[in-house]
Design a protein around this motif. Structure first.
Motif, PDB file in Angstrom:
ATOM      1  N   ILE A  25       0.839  -1.202   0.000  1.00 16.80           N
ATOM      2  CA  ILE A  25       0.000   0.000   0.000  1.00 16.80           C
ATOM      3  C   ILE A  25       0.871   1.247   0.000  1.00 16.80           C
ATOM      4  O   ILE A  25       0.639   2.201  -0.750  1.00 16.80           O
ATOM      5  N   ASN A  26       1.894   1.245   0.840  1.00 23.95           N
ATOM      6  CA  ASN A  26       2.797   2.385   0.937  1.00 23.95           C
ATOM      7  C   ASN A  26       3.503   2.640  -0.386  1.00 23.95           C
ATOM      8  O   ASN A  26       3.703   3.784  -0.801  1.00 23.95           O
ATOM      9  N   THR A  27       3.873   1.566  -1.072  1.00 20.83           N
ATOM     10  CA  THR A  27       4.538   1.691  -2.363  1.00 20.83           C
ATOM     11  C   THR A  27       3.611   2.319  -3.401  1.00 20.83           C
ATOM     12  O   THR A  27       4.039   3.123  -4.233  1.00 20.83           O
ATOM     13  N   ILE A  28       2.347   1.961  -3.336  1.00 16.97           N
ATOM     14  CA  ILE A  28       1.388   2.484  -4.314  1.00 16.97           C
ATOM     15  C   ILE A  28       1.020   3.936  -4.016  1.00 16.97           C
ATOM     16  O   ILE A  28       0.980   4.783  -4.910  1.00 16.97           O
ATOM     17  N   THR A  29       0.760   4.242  -2.743  1.00 18.69           N
ATOM     18  CA  THR A  29       0.256   5.576  -2.405  1.00 18.69           C
ATOM     19  C   THR A  29       1.335   6.644  -2.427  1.00 18.69           C
ATOM     20  O   THR A  29       1.058   7.812  -2.706  1.00 18.69           O
ATOM     21  N   LYS A  30       2.587   6.254  -2.119  1.00 16.04           N
ATOM     22  CA  LYS A  30       3.713   7.207  -2.119  1.00 16.04           C
ATOM     23  C   LYS A  30       3.402   8.447  -1.289  1.00 16.04           C
ATOM     24  O   LYS A  30       3.677   9.581  -1.681  1.00 16.04           O
ATOM     25  N   GLY A  31       2.798   8.238  -0.114  1.00 18.01           N
ATOM     26  CA  GLY A  31       2.549   9.348   0.791  1.00 18.01           C
ATOM     27  C   GLY A  31       1.304  10.151   0.502  1.00 18.01           C
ATOM     28  O   GLY A  31       1.110  11.218   1.088  1.00 18.01           O
ATOM     29  N   LYS A  32       0.459   9.652  -0.383  1.00 18.85           N
ATOM     30  CA  LYS A  32      -0.772  10.387  -0.691  1.00 18.85           C
ATOM     31  C   LYS A  32      -1.848  10.094   0.348  1.00 18.85           C
ATOM     32  O   LYS A  32      -1.827   9.080   1.028  1.00 18.85           O
ATOM     33  N   LYS A  33      -2.800  10.998   0.436  1.00 12.56           N
ATOM     34  CA  LYS A  33      -3.939  10.821   1.324  1.00 12.56           C
ATOM     35  C   LYS A  33      -4.855   9.745   0.762  1.00 12.56           C
ATOM     36  O   LYS A  33      -5.154   9.731  -0.428  1.00 12.56           O
ATOM     37  N   ILE A  34      -5.326   8.856   1.634  1.00  8.90           N
ATOM     38  CA  ILE A  34      -6.213   7.770   1.197  1.00  8.90           C
ATOM     39  C   ILE A  34      -7.632   8.320   1.035  1.00  8.90           C
ATOM     40  O   ILE A  34      -8.142   9.006   1.920  1.00  8.90           O
ATOM     41  N   PRO A  35      -8.311   8.027  -0.076  1.00 10.63           N
ATOM     42  CA  PRO A  35      -9.703   8.485  -0.247  1.00 10.63           C
ATOM     43  C   PRO A  35     -10.609   7.871   0.820  1.00 10.63           C
ATOM     44  O   PRO A  35     -10.361   6.764   1.312  1.00 10.63           O
ATOM     45  N   GLU A  36     -11.661   8.600   1.170  1.00 10.59           N
ATOM     46  CA  GLU A  36     -12.583   8.119   2.204  1.00 10.59           C
ATOM     47  C   GLU A  36     -13.156   6.749   1.871  1.00 10.59           C
ATOM     48  O   GLU A  36     -13.369   5.919   2.758  1.00 10.59           O
ATOM     49  N   SER A  37     -13.390   6.496   0.598  1.00 12.33           N
ATOM     50  CA  SER A  37     -14.012   5.230   0.205  1.00 12.33           C
ATOM     51  C   SER A  37     -13.090   4.034   0.431  1.00 12.33           C
ATOM     52  O   SER A  37     -13.559   2.910   0.622  1.00 12.33           O
ATOM     53  N   LEU A  38     -11.770   4.271   0.393  1.00 12.85           N
ATOM     54  CA  LEU A  38     -10.810   3.171   0.540  1.00 12.85           C
ATOM     55  C   LEU A  38     -10.162   3.124   1.917  1.00 12.85           C
ATOM     56  O   LEU A  38      -9.532   2.124   2.270  1.00 12.85           O
ATOM     57  N   ARG A  39     -10.291   4.201   2.689  1.00 13.84           N
ATOM     58  CA  ARG A  39      -9.605   4.268   3.987  1.00 13.84           C
ATOM     59  C   ARG A  39      -9.976   3.114   4.921  1.00 13.84           C
ATOM     60  O   ARG A  39      -9.081   2.521   5.546  1.00 13.84           O
ATOM     61  N   PRO A  40     -11.259   2.752   5.066  1.00 18.69           N
ATOM     62  CA  PRO A  40     -11.567   1.632   5.974  1.00 18.69           C
ATOM     63  C   PRO A  40     -10.817   0.355   5.622  1.00 18.69           C
ATOM     64  O   PRO A  40     -10.261  -0.310   6.494  1.00 18.69           O
ATOM     65  N   ASP A  41     -10.786   0.014   4.340  1.00 17.44           N
ATOM     66  CA  ASP A  41     -10.093  -1.208   3.925  1.00 17.44           C
ATOM     67  C   ASP A  41      -8.589  -1.090   4.138  1.00 17.44           C
ATOM     68  O   ASP A  41      -7.931  -2.057   4.547  1.00 17.44           O
ATOM     69  N   VAL A  42      -8.026   0.091   3.870  1.00 20.03           N
ATOM     70  CA  VAL A  42      -6.582   0.291   4.052  1.00 20.03           C
ATOM     71  C   VAL A  42      -6.203   0.146   5.523  1.00 20.03           C
ATOM     72  O   VAL A  42      -5.233  -0.537   5.871  1.00 20.03           O
ATOM     73  N   TRP A  43      -6.965   0.759   6.402  1.00 18.41           N
ATOM     74  CA  TRP A  43      -6.645   0.668   7.830  1.00 18.41           C
ATOM     75  C   TRP A  43      -6.809  -0.757   8.341  1.00 18.41           C
ATOM     76  O   TRP A  43      -6.024  -1.223   9.176  1.00 18.41           O
ATOM     77  N   LEU A  44      -7.826  -1.447   7.871  1.00 19.63           N
ATOM     78  CA  LEU A  44      -8.007  -2.842   8.292  1.00 19.63           C
ATOM     79  C   LEU A  44      -6.808  -3.692   7.892  1.00 19.63           C
ATOM     80  O   LEU A  44      -6.353  -4.553   8.653  1.00 19.63           O
ATOM     81  N   VAL A  45      -6.263  -3.438   6.702  1.00 14.23           N
ATOM     82  CA  VAL A  45      -5.082  -4.176   6.248  1.00 14.23           C
ATOM     83  C   VAL A  45      -3.857  -3.783   7.073  1.00 14.23           C
ATOM     84  O   VAL A  45      -3.109  -4.635   7.564  1.00 14.23           O
ATOM     85  N   CYS A  46      -3.660  -2.481   7.233  1.00 17.44           N
ATOM     86  CA  CYS A  46      -2.468  -2.002   7.935  1.00 17.44           C
ATOM     87  C   CYS A  46      -2.433  -2.449   9.396  1.00 17.44           C
ATOM     88  O   CYS A  46      -1.354  -2.646   9.974  1.00 17.44           O
TER      89      CYS A  46
END
Length: 671
Positions: A25-46
């Motif tokens: 995820i970090n490699t893909i986002t490169k420090g960008k803000k996660i969109p609200e629609s994807l944030r729940p899934d990203v945090w669950l993974v992290c």
């Protein structure tokens, strides 16, 4: 720009569906803000909660904590500050009280006001996940990211002070003078990961970046940047009262804007790289584990300066000067002269701790000479140079006060990045064990107080430390090469800890300044004529000292389809400064090639590494996709590491297996 933005979002969505890791995820986002629609899934993974069970099924829905009324009142007070409508407020109150009540019961804990739990839950509730997922996220944050001991005079605040002193001793001294300790202004920061002091938008963006790092200690660097960013304002408040200064610092996070979060976290990352890794790792074991290492924790509370482990000191001393990924130390051996003469590290500047009391003026001159020598070594690119000072004491109780005075003198001068070797010279001695002759300069077992514990005033016998075999080999091979070539190799080892041209500068830039020499003047001569450093000239066989200039861009498909290509792996090339490039790691019959993407279906060859020079392939336990290839050259019976490449390879296991097999095959073909 819009096309680029949509590209990474599509890539992130696809990765989440495929079951990605936080690193991916970090490699893909490169420090960008996660969109609200994807944030729940990203945090669950992290936070590794994507497959967690519903723990709330065990909740009896009985709200009977000893201080249940206090919890309920605190929740209501908090929710009244929100802009939600009444129905939403009731839902928030219910969720927060239920989650905290069950958490207390399941963990056999008591709730207390201002512990940060309510504040942490509010950003989690904004994700609008099922209550069970919200509870799992909350539990993981408490377990993984909240430091143990966030109480009055707690260890986390002593550790934050050490970090602040390491990077900004002047500001730390100012706050010490005002009797302002970190717990007075940053208790809410650590307890709630800034959720109790920053607005919601800032917290969400900050946590996006924070959780992707999987580094709980990062909160200390975020806190450090918060303080350092206001240093000029704070230093101008010398006439302000203590309460005003504390209020100024404690409310600073509230001024942070969402647009500042990316730079804020980038600065914190920079300071994390400039802090000794051994300290961060040891502290993480104390603060973010259930071991309850009270003894170790108390050591940090009473530390004069930041402690450094011996393995990192040796790693820094043997690292390639061009490797910016390693903290490099300028070593200061502050033992008495007789102990120094009985054995020392070749790259250490000797500053006799007795000189400070016996010859204060000579000591001041010696300190100036030391700082000049450090500057000259850095300017000359010496292998023994370092912008971090590490003091090596004897480790003996009777001499520690004098060594502490020396360290304190440098801190008083506001010298940055001052540390002390944990365990002193005895730790170095134990670390090398039977390799003492190869690893220390002028080691004399009869005069060495660690070797001869029965001698008057010698150190107590110490339990042997586990040696780092790679470091032992690295020192040993340099010594072997020197013995093999004698004066010829001595003439080639021309980089010194001072200016190679011999200019002493102010203070002379000498290596060795003792109390005895101080009586005749501070401009004492160095103890050895030519102190060796850990670099061999380019006459030794091995990979080139620096990679050739990159080839011009060519069609990527043509490069990957070349006749000698055995396999190719899509990856991310990780540079020493942390930046990354899309790339391919190409394995040919005789070499490893790095093809860096140049856009438009083109790529350029940025490095060619003969397979014969690959001496080690390593992977991080926590990040198995992060692969490091180390390249070296034979030196006697050992191998000298000269360079390295690092990659994030999704198919890391297959890549490393193929490279290993190709190396073995090439060796078989050459025999």
């Amino acid at each position: 720009m819009e096309e680029e933005d949509s590209t990474w979002l599509i890539e992130l969505e696809s990765a989440l569906l495929d079951g990605c890791t936080p690193q991916e995820i970090n490699t893909i986002t490169k420090g960008k803000k996660i969109p609200e629609s994807l944030r729940p899934d990203v945090w669950l993974v992290c936070l590794n909660c994507q497959d967690a069970s519903n723990q709330l099924l065990a909740f009896d829905e009985i709200f009977d904590l000893p201080n249940q009324n206090i919890l309920r009142d605190d929740v209501k007070k908090f929710v009244t500050k929100l802009d939600n409508d009444d129905d939403e407020k009731l839902s928030v109150i219910s969720d927060i009280e239920s989650i905290i009540t069950f958490y207390c019961k399941s963990k056999l804990m008591n709730y207390s006001s201002n512990n940060g739990w309510i504040e942490i839950l509010f950003p989690l509730l904004s994700l609008k996940l099922p209550r069970a997922d919200t509870y799992n996220l909350f539990e993981k944050i408490q377990k993984l990211y909240i430091p143990c001991g966030c109480v009055a005079n707690g260890v986390p605040f002593h550790i934050l002070r050490l970090v602040l002193q390491y990077h900004d001793p002047e500001l730390c001294s100012f706050l010490d003078t005002k009797r302002i300790t970190p717990e007075m202004y940053c208790m809410p920061w650590l307890r709630s990961l800034f959720a109790g002091t920053c607005n919601l938008e800032v917290v969400l963006f900050m946590w996006d970046l924070y959780f992707q790092r999987s580094d709980p200690f990062f909160i200390f660097f975020l806190s450090l940047i918060m303080i350092i960013n206001a240093r000029e304002q704070l230093l101008q408040m010398k006439d302000a009262d203590k309460t005003t200064i504390i209020h100024k610092i404690s409310t600073m996070p509230g001024d942070l804007d969402a647009n500042d979060v990316s730079d804020f976290c980038s600065l914190a990352h920079y300071y994390s790289l400039k802090t000794p890794a051994s300290f961060r790792e040891d502290v993480a074991d104390v603060l973010f584990s259930d071991s309850g290492e009270d003894v170790t924790a108390k050591l940090y509370a009473g530390a004069l300066c930041l402690p450094v482990a011996v393995h990192e000191l040796i790693a820094g001393a043997t690292a390639d000067p061009a490797d910016s990924d390693v903290v490099k130390f300028f070593l200061v051996d502050c033992r008495p002269a007789p102990q120094y003469r009985a054995g020392h590290l070749a790259t250490a500047f000797h500053l006799d701790c007795d000189l400070m009391l016996q010859e204060p003026s000579a000591f001041d001159t010696a300190v100036q000479g030391l700082l000049n020598a450090q500057r000259q070594a850095l300017a000359a690119g010496s292998a023994a140079a370092g912008d971090h000072l590490c003091f090596v004491s004897s480790g003996r109780a009777e001499e520690e006060p004098s060594a502490h005075m020396v360290v304190a003198a440098f801190l008083k001068r506001a010298v940055r990045r001052v540390s002390a070797l944990d365990g002193g010279f005895a730790a170095i001695h134990d670390y090398f064990g039977p390799h003492m002759v190869e690893c220390l300069e002028d080691h004399d077992p009869a005069a060495c107080l660690v070797c001869a514990p029965a001698a008057p005033g010698a150190a107590e016998p110490r339990p042997a430390r586990r040696p780092d075999l790679s470091a032992v080999r690295l020192f040993g091979k340099v010594s072997s090469a020197m013995r093999a070539k004698g004066q010829e190799v001595r003439g080639k080892l021309i980089e010194y800890i001072v200016n190679p041209a011999g200019g002493g500068g102010a203070g002379g830039g000498e290596w060795h300044v003792s109390a005895a020499a101080g009586a005749a003047g501070a401009r004492a001569r160095r103890y050895r004529d030519v102190p060796p450093v850990f670099s061999i000239t380019d006459e030794e066989e091995g990979p080139p000292a620096a990679p050739a200039a990159p080839d011009p861009p060519a069609d990527l498909r043509e490069l990957l389809g070349a006749p000698d290509v055995v396999a190719a792996f899509a990856c991310r090339e990780v540079l020493a400064d942390g930046n990354m490039h899309d790339a391919h790691l190409v394995v040919t019959r005789a070499a490893l090639l790095v093809l860096r993407h140049a856009g438009g279906g083109r790529a350029r060859v940025v490095s060619r590494r003969p397979l014969a020079t690959v001496v080690k392939i390593t992977a991080k336990k926590r990040h198995p996709e992060l692969i490091t290839f180390k390249y070296g050259v034979p030196a006697g019976d050992e191998l000298l590491v000269r360079d390295m490449d690092r990659f994030l390879i999704p198919d890391a296991a297959a890549a490393t297996r193929l490279v290993s097999n190709q190396i073995v095959q090439q060796l078989d073909n050459t025999q």
